[in-house]
Design an enzyme around this catalytic site. Structure first.
Site, PDB file in Angstrom:
ATOM      1  N   TRP A 264       1.218   5.661  -1.706  1.00  5.94           N
ATOM      2  CA  TRP A 264       0.949   6.671  -2.738  1.00  5.94           C
ATOM      3  C   TRP A 264       2.033   6.752  -3.801  1.00  5.94           C
ATOM      4  O   TRP A 264       1.783   7.291  -4.874  1.00  5.94           O
ATOM      5  CB  TRP A 264       0.772   8.041  -2.075  1.00  5.94           C
ATOM      6  CG  TRP A 264      -0.642   8.349  -1.729  1.00  5.94           C
ATOM      7  CD1 TRP A 264      -1.478   7.609  -0.952  1.00  5.94           C
ATOM      8  CD2 TRP A 264      -1.396   9.498  -2.176  1.00  5.94           C
ATOM      9  NE1 TRP A 264      -2.715   8.222  -0.869  1.00  5.94           N
ATOM     10  CE2 TRP A 264      -2.683   9.389  -1.606  1.00  5.94           C
ATOM     11  CE3 TRP A 264      -1.106  10.597  -2.980  1.00  5.94           C
ATOM     12  CZ2 TRP A 264      -3.684  10.337  -1.825  1.00  5.94           C
ATOM     13  CZ3 TRP A 264      -2.105  11.541  -3.183  1.00  5.94           C
ATOM     14  CH2 TRP A 264      -3.380  11.406  -2.616  1.00  5.94           C
TER      15      TRP A 264
ATOM     16  N   TYR B 200       0.822  -1.208   0.000  1.00  2.00           N
ATOM     17  CA  TYR B 200       0.000   0.000   0.000  1.00  2.00           C
ATOM     18  C   TYR B 200       0.855   1.256   0.000  1.00  2.00           C
ATOM     19  O   TYR B 200       1.856   1.323   0.699  1.00  2.00           O
ATOM     20  CB  TYR B 200      -0.898   0.009   1.242  1.00  2.00           C
ATOM     21  CG  TYR B 200      -1.875   1.168   1.260  1.00  2.00           C
ATOM     22  CD1 TYR B 200      -3.088   1.067   0.578  1.00  2.00           C
ATOM     23  CD2 TYR B 200      -1.583   2.356   1.911  1.00  2.00           C
ATOM     24  CE1 TYR B 200      -3.976   2.114   0.571  1.00  2.00           C
ATOM     25  CE2 TYR B 200      -2.473   3.410   1.904  1.00  2.00           C
ATOM     26  CZ  TYR B 200      -3.678   3.283   1.228  1.00  2.00           C
ATOM     27  OH  TYR B 200      -4.557   4.342   1.221  1.00  2.00           O
TER      28      TYR B 200
HETATM   29  N1  MGD Z   1      -2.552   8.008  12.441  1.00  2.00           N
HETATM   30  C1  MGD Z   1      -2.883   8.082  11.152  1.00  2.00           C
HETATM   31  N2  MGD Z   1      -2.242   7.316  10.250  1.00  2.00           N
HETATM   32  C2  MGD Z   1      -2.574   7.400   8.952  1.00  2.00           C
HETATM   33  C3  MGD Z   1      -3.583   8.287   8.514  1.00  2.00           C
HETATM   34  C4  MGD Z   1      -4.249   9.081   9.489  1.00  2.00           C
HETATM   35  O1  MGD Z   1      -5.159   9.873   9.183  1.00  2.00           O
HETATM   36  N3  MGD Z   1      -3.856   8.960  10.793  1.00  2.00           N
HETATM   37  N4  MGD Z   1      -3.897   8.356   7.168  1.00  2.00           N
HETATM   38  C5  MGD Z   1      -3.681   7.143   6.400  1.00  2.00           C
HETATM   39  C6  MGD Z   1      -3.863   7.379   4.982  1.00  2.00           C
HETATM   40  S1  MGD Z   1      -5.392   8.027   4.524  1.00  2.00           S
HETATM   41  C7  MGD Z   1      -2.941   7.067   4.044  1.00  2.00           C
HETATM   42  S2  MGD Z   1      -3.366   7.216   2.381  1.00  2.00           S
HETATM   43  C8  MGD Z   1      -1.623   6.522   4.416  1.00  2.00           C
HETATM   44  C9  MGD Z   1      -0.484   7.024   3.510  1.00  2.00           C
HETATM   45  O2  MGD Z   1       0.602   6.172   3.618  1.00  2.00           O
HETATM   46  P1  MGD Z   1       1.705   6.011   2.450  1.00  2.00           P
HETATM   47  O3  MGD Z   1       1.059   6.151   1.115  1.00  2.00           O
HETATM   48  O4  MGD Z   1       2.459   4.786   2.733  1.00  2.00           O
HETATM   49  O5  MGD Z   1       2.598   7.298   2.734  1.00  2.00           O
HETATM   50  P2  MGD Z   1       3.686   8.033   1.852  1.00  2.00           P
HETATM   51  O6  MGD Z   1       4.482   8.853   2.781  1.00  2.00           O
HETATM   52  O7  MGD Z   1       3.037   8.736   0.721  1.00  2.00           O
HETATM   53  O8  MGD Z   1       4.608   6.841   1.334  1.00  2.00           O
HETATM   54  C10 MGD Z   1       4.982   6.662   0.029  1.00  2.00           C
HETATM   55  C11 MGD Z   1       6.425   6.166  -0.016  1.00  2.00           C
HETATM   56  O9  MGD Z   1       6.724   5.821  -1.363  1.00  2.00           O
HETATM   57  C12 MGD Z   1       8.017   6.335  -1.706  1.00  2.00           C
HETATM   58  N5  MGD Z   1       8.017   6.559  -3.169  1.00  2.00           N
HETATM   59  C13 MGD Z   1       7.668   7.662  -3.855  1.00  2.00           C
HETATM   60  N6  MGD Z   1       7.767   7.448  -5.172  1.00  2.00           N
HETATM   61  C14 MGD Z   1       8.194   6.182  -5.345  1.00  2.00           C
HETATM   62  C15 MGD Z   1       8.474   5.387  -6.486  1.00  2.00           C
HETATM   63  O10 MGD Z   1       8.349   5.809  -7.635  1.00  2.00           O
HETATM   64  N7  MGD Z   1       8.874   4.097  -6.267  1.00  2.00           N
HETATM   65  C16 MGD Z   1       9.036   3.599  -5.009  1.00  2.00           C
HETATM   66  N8  MGD Z   1       9.429   2.340  -4.894  1.00  2.00           N
HETATM   67  N9  MGD Z   1       8.796   4.340  -3.913  1.00  2.00           N
HETATM   68  C17 MGD Z   1       8.367   5.611  -4.075  1.00  2.00           C
HETATM   69  C18 MGD Z   1       8.155   7.595  -0.905  1.00  2.00           C
HETATM   70  O11 MGD Z   1       9.519   7.936  -0.737  1.00  2.00           O
HETATM   71  C19 MGD Z   1       7.433   7.221   0.399  1.00  2.00           C
HETATM   72  O12 MGD Z   1       8.318   6.692   1.348  1.00  2.00           O
HETATM   73  O13 MGD Z   1      -1.338   6.867   5.780  1.00  2.00           O
HETATM   74  C20 MGD Z   1      -2.354   6.427   6.675  1.00  2.00           C
HETATM   75  N10 MGD Z   1      -1.920   6.605   8.043  1.00  2.00           N
HETATM   76  N1  MGD Z   2      -1.494  18.450   2.557  1.00  2.00           N
HETATM   77  C1  MGD Z   2      -1.928  17.177   2.492  1.00  2.00           C
HETATM   78  N2  MGD Z   2      -3.151  16.909   1.971  1.00  2.00           N
HETATM   79  C2  MGD Z   2      -3.606  15.626   1.926  1.00  2.00           C
HETATM   80  C3  MGD Z   2      -2.816  14.541   2.369  1.00  2.00           C
HETATM   81  C4  MGD Z   2      -1.517  14.854   2.908  1.00  2.00           C
HETATM   82  O1  MGD Z   2      -0.768  13.956   3.337  1.00  2.00           O
HETATM   83  N3  MGD Z   2      -1.121  16.160   2.953  1.00  2.00           N
HETATM   84  N4  MGD Z   2      -3.295  13.243   2.296  1.00  2.00           N
HETATM   85  C5  MGD Z   2      -4.408  12.964   1.396  1.00  2.00           C
HETATM   86  C6  MGD Z   2      -5.067  11.685   1.745  1.00  2.00           C
HETATM   87  S1  MGD Z   2      -4.250  10.249   1.378  1.00  2.00           S
HETATM   88  C7  MGD Z   2      -6.298  11.608   2.297  1.00  2.00           C
HETATM   89  S2  MGD Z   2      -6.976  10.075   2.633  1.00  2.00           S
HETATM   90  C8  MGD Z   2      -7.081  12.811   2.602  1.00  2.00           C
HETATM   91  C9  MGD Z   2      -7.750  12.688   3.976  1.00  2.00           C
HETATM   92  O2  MGD Z   2      -8.744  13.620   4.134  1.00  2.00           O
HETATM   93  P1  MGD Z   2      -9.492  13.712   5.555  1.00  2.00           P
HETATM   94  O3  MGD Z   2      -9.696  12.369   6.102  1.00  2.00           O
HETATM   95  O4  MGD Z   2     -10.693  14.548   5.392  1.00  2.00           O
HETATM   96  O5  MGD Z   2      -8.380  14.519   6.365  1.00  2.00           O
HETATM   97  P2  MGD Z   2      -7.932  14.646   7.886  1.00  2.00           P
HETATM   98  O6  MGD Z   2      -6.930  15.739   7.866  1.00  2.00           O
HETATM   99  O7  MGD Z   2      -7.524  13.343   8.445  1.00  2.00           O
HETATM  100  O8  MGD Z   2      -9.233  15.066   8.646  1.00  2.00           O
HETATM  101  C10 MGD Z   2      -9.864  16.325   8.468  1.00  2.00           C
HETATM  102  C11 MGD Z   2     -10.302  16.855   9.820  1.00  2.00           C
HETATM  103  O9  MGD Z   2     -11.269  15.993  10.406  1.00  2.00           O
HETATM  104  C12 MGD Z   2     -11.334  16.319  11.782  1.00  2.00           C
HETATM  105  N5  MGD Z   2     -11.813  15.143  12.519  1.00  2.00           N
HETATM  106  C13 MGD Z   2     -11.101  14.053  12.890  1.00  2.00           C
HETATM  107  N6  MGD Z   2     -11.894  13.187  13.580  1.00  2.00           N
HETATM  108  C14 MGD Z   2     -13.118  13.759  13.640  1.00  2.00           C
HETATM  109  C15 MGD Z   2     -14.372  13.361  14.222  1.00  2.00           C
HETATM  110  O10 MGD Z   2     -14.512  12.307  14.839  1.00  2.00           O
HETATM  111  N7  MGD Z   2     -15.426  14.202  14.043  1.00  2.00           N
HETATM  112  C16 MGD Z   2     -15.319  15.376  13.355  1.00  2.00           C
HETATM  113  N8  MGD Z   2     -16.420  16.105  13.203  1.00  2.00           N
HETATM  114  N9  MGD Z   2     -14.158  15.781  12.830  1.00  2.00           N
HETATM  115  C17 MGD Z   2     -13.074  14.985  12.964  1.00  2.00           C
HETATM  116  C18 MGD Z   2      -9.928  16.699  12.192  1.00  2.00           C
HETATM  117  O11 MGD Z   2      -9.986  17.898  12.964  1.00  2.00           O
HETATM  118  C19 MGD Z   2      -9.201  16.891  10.856  1.00  2.00           C
HETATM  119  O12 MGD Z   2      -8.468  18.099  10.775  1.00  2.00           O
HETATM  120  O13 MGD Z   2      -6.235  13.967   2.602  1.00  2.00           O
HETATM  121  C20 MGD Z   2      -5.453  14.083   1.413  1.00  2.00           C
HETATM  122  N10 MGD Z   2      -4.841  15.392   1.411  1.00  2.00           N
HETATM  123 MO    MO Z   3      -5.358   8.471   2.235  1.00  2.00          MO
END
Ligand code: MGD
Ligand code: MGD
Ligand code: MO
Length: 774
Positions: free
Chosen positions: A117, A115
């Site tokens: 990005w 998994y």
């Molecule tokens: N506590 C908490 N944890 C969360 C979340 C949260 O809200 N709270 N959000 C979750 C969510 S929604 C997501 S999507 C995940 C994101 O989790 P990830 O998608 O695992 O996070 P990234 O940091 O984007 O990791 C991508 C990695 O790929 C590497 N990379 C970039 N380009 C390439 C390439 O071309 N080839 C290879 N081999 N590697 C590459 C980058 O250097 C980086 O280390 O995290 C989750 N974790």
């Molecule tokens: N700059 C930046 N943008 C991103 C990403 C990033 O890594 N960096 N990651 C991308 C990815 S993979 C994803 S999945 C999306 C995620 O998009 P979201 O899931 O919408 O993003 P979050 O920042 O986790 O949450 C938004 C807000 O929800 C509020 N929140 C948390 N828990 C609760 C709750 O129980 N109730 C209510 N009412 N509010 C709550 C928190 O205050 C938080 O700031 O963002 C994307 N956009």
């Molecule tokens: Mo995500």
């Protein structure tokens, strides 16, 4: 591929487009793209010294693995030394190890979920490449769904429609500006998050979209523990985390009590309104889900719940829930309750009304750009059936053979011997990282393709150095962004790094399946092939030049159909002609199917279920603060955490934690203090920011500080850098979806008085030269 010097150079990242120019020495520089009115600063530092310093330069093997073979000293993963080897040797050893594992245990012993990005670019899309490769060698155990919206995407097809379908059809911003009176946002619409689109945004549109809506007098209500979840003018209703379902049910209660629910809508478009009514009015359990009931749970005054319900039903209202609302304990219920509430208001399918699932999560949501499926690399077919819901990785590694429930079925965790990752960072993204550290010691071999020495790379046995998107040619495309970009290579690769494609081609070749993997094409030939395929698929919908003309032009903008896009418009116009794909062909406020699964933690209709961890539960006496972990403003997850822009946001090198002023004061904590955040699962350091704009007893941290434990191995070492995933809970949201519950997490915070340990996350591992075992 050659292009003339005058062809424009663009760099596309998940954060947006950069313009590339050359300085007097001919070195590339990244600038904000002039056509983007609100460009993101993330990504501008990609060429900085700090970023390049952490590049992986040569293939590297963990010393104990190389000396003593697979499975050796797995407790040293994360702290062992590395031995650099040649590409030929790396291919030979990796191919032999894959052959050993598949011949001894079968392909179902390989976890290739991988998994993550990765980077923008449709061909060098790491997860497509790894899945294609693993399919060519006989298959792999996959990870299903996502961390982003795993709970939502599994339940929504049962009750209304697949999440991806809904996201693609969200009512566009201009239509909302023209038609809405009120925008009620559970979890806000943080502009911070709309910097991103998976695959790369074109112009950042959401800031201006919100401004347009405000200029047309659309009123915003931010229902969130954090005021900044909406930028600019909005009413703030500070809700207790994880209690939104109770609030939504109480809003329905008011509609039913006032007799203002939309009975025609419920009758024509929904099934199950009677069961909802019975539950909400408390006819069976004797517990009416009244505003008073919800007030004690949510902390929102009953009077405001009452007036809000009337405002919502009396005006054209868009009700939105962020994805974070379902990344929590029983997160399925948030979306089911949202759809149930919107159905009672009855504006689904009308311009300006209805519901949204993630306005404010990505730039692409609410776009009116052309809907078209982009260029893609075929991944082939997987002959292994075993899978896990993606966030159950530690469970799988620790409990092979154990059974789990999921979406009406019962399955078994496979016995994994080899983990293969390309394009993701589990030691960033997974919950309860101390538990993952233990689970990570189980497999015999872990292979990681990375660009940088992340914690996941340091914890691997075999590390393959990957070039960056700036060092290879690719096709840039993202859904609903209205363009195709020639992502031309702008610099030479660092060290000996190669693309994932070239690395997999090398391993496939020693395994005798090179031709099957590459189909005889070089990377550049693949681009042309994918382009031509895209061009013939879109036909006259998008007039595209020849590949070589396109490559010279640098980008092609698609014709924009403009609006309006209205979610579920056709279903509303004629539900018989455009039925939903649910069993009843209607919106299922009660689902016989889900009810029939018999899950006590996911009954037949949207239900308030006490969260595993929340401020109203018993555990809050020991850990009285609810920690929310939001997406980072200054980076993409863990990507570019080592950039100057991300590091500028830190306090004494640690990730900031936002605390309410009163919560800080009673603990003797002030702005910029370093604190220890802890619970039974772990502890990390963070730097404090004090604010009045956060509900009491709530703390907020961004994810993505590179994992930096004081030591690797068993136990609960102090995490020095501020990675909140040492604190989060690693259990499935429910038997229905098994999704992550990252947002259900209680902690305590104390001033950290000890000597500050050095942050070592941005250091290289130790290298050694070693006499190989052969
Ligand atoms: N506590 C908490 N944890 C969360 C979340 C949260 O809200 N709270 N959000 C979750 C969510 S929604 C997501 S999507 C995940 C994101 O989790 P990830 O998608 O695992 O996070 P990234 O940091 O984007 O990791 C991508 C990695 O790929 C590497 N990379 C970039 N380009 C390439 C390439 O071309 N080839 C290879 N081999 N590697 C590459 C980058 O250097 C980086 O280390 O995290 C989750 N974790
Ligand atoms: N700059 C930046 N943008 C991103 C990403 C990033 O890594 N960096 N990651 C991308 C990815 S993979 C994803 S999945 C999306 C995620 O998009 P979201 O899931 O919408 O993003 P979050 O920042 O986790 O949450 C938004 C807000 O929800 C509020 N929140 C948390 N828990 C609760 C709750 O129980 N109730 C209510 N009412 N509010 C709550 C928190 O205050 C938080 O700031 O963002 C994307 N956009
Ligand atoms: Mo995500």
């Amino acid at each position: 591929m050659v292009s003339s010097d005058r062809s424009p150079l663009y760099a596309l990242g998940h954060w947006g487009m950069h313009r590339v120019i050359r300085d007097t020495q001919g070195q590339p520089q990244l600038l904000a793209w002039e056509k983007d009115a609100n460009p993101s600063p993330i990504g501008l530092d990609q060429l900085s010294v700090d970023v390049e310093a952490l590049r992986i330069r040569r293939p590297a093997f963990r010393e104990s693995w190389l000396r003593h073979g697979p499975g050796s000293r797995t407790d040293l993963r994360g702290s062992d030394r590395f031995v650099e080897v040649s590409w030929d040797k790396a291919f030979e050893l990796t191919g032999a190890e894959l052959r050993r594992v598949t011949e001894t245990y079968g392909n179902k012993a390989i976890f290739g979920g991988s998994y993550g990005w990765g980077s923008a670019g449709r061909f060098h899309h790491a997860s497509s490449q790894i899945h294609r490769f693993l399919n060519v060698i006989g298959g792999y155990v996959r990870g299903q769904d996502s961390y982003s919206y795993g709970a939502g995407s599994v339940i929504l097809p049962h009750i209304i429609a697949p999440m991806e379908y809904l996201l693609d059809q969200h009512t566009d911003w201009a239509t909302l500006a023209d038609n809405s009176d009120l925008f009620v946002a559970f979890g806000g619409i943080p502009l911070r998050n709309t910097q991103m689109t998976a695959g790369g945004p074109s112009r950042h549109r959401v800031r201006d979209a919100l401004a347009l809506m405000r200029s047309r007098n659309v009123r915003f209500i931010n229902i969130s523990p954090l005021r900044q979840d909406i930028d600019g003018d909005a009413e703030w209703i500070a809700i207790r985390p994880n209690t939104d379902v109770a609030l939504m049910l109480a809003l329905i209660h008011v509609l039913l009590s006032d007799n203002i629910e939309d009975r025609d809508f419920l009758a024509r478009y929904c099934t199950g309104a009677a069961q909802v009514r019975e539950y909400v009015l408390g006819r069976k359990d004797g517990l009416p889900k009244s505003p008073e009931w919800a007030s004690t749970i949510t902390g929102v005054p009953a009077s405001r719940i009452r007036s809000l319900a009337r405002e919502m039903s009396g005006s054209k209202t868009m009700i939105n829930a962020s994805w974070s609302l379902q990344r929590q304990s029983h997160g399925e219920q948030s979306y089911w309750a949202l759809v149930t509430l919107a159905s009672h208001i009855g504006q689904i399918g009308l311009p300006g009304g209805g519901f949204g699932l993630g306005y404010g999560t990505l730039n692409s949501i609410g776009s009116s750009e052309l809907r078209v499926s982009g260029p893609r690399l075929s991944q082939g077919a997987n002959s292994v059936e075993e899978f896990i819901p993606v966030a159950r990785i530690s469970d799988m590694l620790m409990n092979p053979g154990a059974r789990f429930d999921y979406d009406g079925g019962t399955y078994e965790y496979p016995d994994i011997r080899l983990v293969y990752w390309a394009g993701g960072n589990p030691f960033h993204h997974h919950q309860n990282l101390n538990r993952l550290m233990t689970a990570w010691q189980k497999p015999e071999t872990i292979i990681v393709h990375e660009q940088f020495w992340t914690s996941t790379a340091k914890a691997a046995d075999i590390v393959m150095p990957v070039n960056t998107a700036l060092e290879r040619n690719d096709l840039g495309f993202a859904s609903r962004e209205g363009q195709l970009v020639a992502m031309r290579k702008i610099k030479d690769a660092v060290g000996e790094s190669r693309s994932d494609f070239e690395i997999f081609a090398g391993i496939a070749s020693v395994m005798g399946v090179g031709e099957k993997y590459t189909e005889g094409r070089t990377a550049d030939q693949w681009l042309e092939h994918m382009y031509d395929d895209f061009r013939s698929r879109v036909g006259s919908q998008i007039p595209l030049p020849s590949f070589h003309e396109f490559w010279e032009m640098g980008r092609v903008e698609f014709p924009s159909p403009g609006g309006p896009v209205i979610l579920l418009e056709q279903f509303r116009a004629d539900p018989d002609e455009h039925p939903l794909n649910t069993p009843s062909h209607r919106i299922e406020l009660f689902s016989d199917e889900i009810d029939g699964f018999g899950y006590s933690d996911c009954p037949g209709q949207a239900t308030w279920i006490e969260p595993f961890e929340w401020l109203g539960g018993d555990k809050a006496t020991r850990y009285p603060l609810h920690l929310l972990t939001q997406e980072p403003r200054r980076r993409l997850h863990s990507q570019l955490d080592h950039s100057p822009y991300s590091r500028e946001g830190k306090i004494k090198g640690r990730e900031p934690v936002l605390m309410n002023a009163r919560d800080a004061k009673v603990r003797g904590i002030s702005e910029n203090d370093i604190v220890r955040i802890y619970n039974d699962r772990g502890a990390c350091l963070a730097g404090v920011k004090v604010t009045q704009d956060l509900a009491e007893n709530v703390a907020v941290m961004a994810t993505g500080a590179w994992f930096d434990p004081e030591n690797w191995g068993d136990g609960n070492p102090l995490e020095k850098h501020g990675n909140p995933n040492v604190l989060t809970l690693d259990v499935g949201s429910s038997s229905m979806t098994q999704a992550t519950v990252a947002q259900s997490c209680l902690v305590e915070i104390e001033l950290f008085n000890g000597p500050l340990p050095e942050v070592t996350a941005f250091e290289l591992p130790v290298f050694t030269t070693c006499v190989s075992k052969a």
